[in-house]
Enzyme design. Sequence first.
Site, PDB file in Angstrom:
ATOM      1  N   PHE A 115       1.105  -1.196  -0.046  1.00 58.61           N
ATOM      2  CA  PHE A 115       0.272  -0.027  -0.237  1.00 58.61           C
ATOM      3  C   PHE A 115       0.566   0.857   0.086  1.00 58.61           C
ATOM      4  O   PHE A 115       0.264   2.344  -0.372  1.00 58.61           O
ATOM      5  CB  PHE A 115      -0.960   0.072   1.732  1.00 58.61           C
TER       6      PHE A 115
ATOM      7  N   CYS B  58       9.507   1.153   3.143  1.00 60.72           N
ATOM      8  CA  CYS B  58      11.185   0.031   4.037  1.00 60.72           C
ATOM      9  C   CYS B  58      11.938   0.934   4.178  1.00 60.72           C
ATOM     10  O   CYS B  58      12.973  -0.046   4.779  1.00 60.72           O
ATOM     11  CB  CYS B  58      10.986  -0.772   3.160  1.00 60.72           C
TER      12      CYS B  58
ATOM     13  N   SER C 122       4.815  -7.293   3.500  1.00 63.98           N
ATOM     14  CA  SER C 122       5.668  -7.938   4.920  1.00 63.98           C
ATOM     15  C   SER C 122       6.517  -8.895   4.582  1.00 63.98           C
ATOM     16  O   SER C 122       5.868  -9.690   3.913  1.00 63.98           O
ATOM     17  CB  SER C 122       4.283  -7.940   5.787  1.00 63.98           C
TER      18      SER C 122
ATOM     19  N   LYS D  10      -1.229  -6.844  -9.541  1.00 56.09           N
ATOM     20  CA  LYS D  10      -2.393  -6.476  -8.319  1.00 56.09           C
ATOM     21  C   LYS D  10      -2.038  -5.609  -7.726  1.00 56.09           C
ATOM     22  O   LYS D  10      -0.820  -5.951  -6.515  1.00 56.09           O
ATOM     23  CB  LYS D  10      -2.230  -7.838  -8.481  1.00 56.09           C
TER      24      LYS D  10
ATOM     25  N   GLU E 184       9.142  -4.451  13.867  1.00 53.11           N
ATOM     26  CA  GLU E 184       8.887  -3.143  12.624  1.00 53.11           C
ATOM     27  C   GLU E 184       7.646  -2.795  12.761  1.00 53.11           C
ATOM     28  O   GLU E 184       6.772  -3.385  13.014  1.00 53.11           O
ATOM     29  CB  GLU E 184       8.512  -3.795  10.966  1.00 53.11           C
TER      30      GLU E 184
ATOM     31  N   GLU F 210      -4.736  -4.151  -2.117  1.00 49.87           N
ATOM     32  CA  GLU F 210      -6.489  -3.469  -2.114  1.00 49.87           C
ATOM     33  C   GLU F 210      -6.690  -2.161  -1.388  1.00 49.87           C
ATOM     34  O   GLU F 210      -7.926  -1.647  -1.516  1.00 49.87           O
ATOM     35  CB  GLU F 210      -7.052  -5.048  -1.604  1.00 49.87           C
TER      36      GLU F 210
END
Length: 488
Positions: free
Chosen positions: A148, A280, A225, A172, A381, A175
Amino acid sequence: MEILNYINNQWTKPNVNEFFDVINPATGQVITKTPLGTKADVDSAAKAASGALPAWRRTPVNDRVQYLFKLRNLMRENHDEIAKLITEECGKTFEEAKAEMIRAFENIEVACGMPLMGKGEFVEDIASGIDELMIRQPVGVCATIAPFNFPGMIPFWYLPYAVAAGNTYIIKPSEKVPMTMQFIMKLIEQVGFPKGVINLVNGAKEVVDGILEHPAIRAITFVGSTNIAKYIYATAASHGKRVQAQGGAKNPVIILPDADMEMATKIVADSAFGCAGQRCLAVSFAVTVGDAKNHFTELICDAASSRVVGYGLDSGVQMGPLINAASKSRVESLIGLGVKEGASLPVDGRGTSIKGYENGAFVRPTILADVPRGSEIAKTEIFGPVLSLMHVNTVDEAIELVNSGQYGNQASLFTSSGSAARKFRYEAEAGNIGINIGVAAPMAFFPFSGWKDSFFGDMHGQSMDAVEFFTQKKVVIERWPKEWSRKF
Ligand code: NAD
């Protein structure tokens, strides 16, 4: 904006009953719904991409990159529009969203060098009268599963290289942020790529599993992740696919006493709190060495408390919300865990409410100080605007602490000593190193080089690694005896 799939150059409405609410994280309002597609959607996209492959592969590479030049120009013309969508669905500030897209443009520009980068090799006379050559051929249908936090950039670590190299492609998006790629696919449609060369399938786990299992899909890139990255890597490999999977991170920065403290603080604050820490390559914990502790702690606490938090489309805002309310409560409970484990909390961003955006997922910048080594909070994290502080007495101890972590996405050092910098560059166990740099994001002409649990695979995204990943090498050894030739 209605979220549709784009398959074989047709906008199609997936035949589903399940939808994922996409919210504007600053307002909490539902702005659209992502159709949670099925394996049947993946199958349609894979068939379209397979159908397009023979002709696309035969299209000369210098013609293939013309489509990408056009796409890059269209994306530039729509830079503000794309950035606005990113802010609306992802929460980062408009300036951060614009900067994200510059990285996407740069990757297209580098991929337009495919006529040069994709060249093979040739050696005459490996034995008398025998030649050997290596040619690069496309892998086939390739797919990307995206996270995301960079809805417009991350697909472009892969898409331009894949199609420039003669592959066909399926994306893809996450979402949680489907609108950015929906809009960019409209630009892809305007470019006029041949049918089926680039396809978009929306959805979540079922679509991902469809991609992992589909026999026509030959190569998969993933960013997300670590637990999901491991799953993608293992499952795709068990289906015989080429795969690279970038995972999570917990990025350290070491502050030596000889660092320029004002500069270090500003850069570390931008790294830790930029994009609300949802990067990240965000610095997540700072290790001060010797005398650096007091000065750095004081300055970074000031920088954290003075950061302007709000809606990313409002002017003057330096930091937006987290992606959603679940993420806000996860980050807030991790701050609580840190305190429970013995850290102090000189700057506490919990319980933030922004006037006019009371339903937003805001957490203000937070500093956890004296975080105990080995604690859960030191290892986990957080993916939010939280900077942990730790302290040691020597550079060796600091490097040992950096290298003890599970992840290896990025490690940074602030110093004015060349020899300390060289030692760190040599010994730090991370794939992206910053020396007096807080976000060591490789330019498109270098690979994005996570290590350890931040990356599963061997070839990374961007640059020549992407060329390697999206091509398969064929070696030919040829003999043409003179006596077979017609006499002229
Ligand atoms: P995520 O792992 O939750 O989701 C990533 C993708 O995987 C999405 O498309 C999602 O639909 C899919 N997915 C989620 N759960 C799945 C499941 N159980 N089975 C199959 N597919 C599944 O990641 P996120 O929250 O979107 O992104 C944040 C994470 O990404 C952070 O950990 C961050 O560090 C990491 N990240 C890493 C890099 C890098 O370069 N290493 C870059 C950006 C983000």
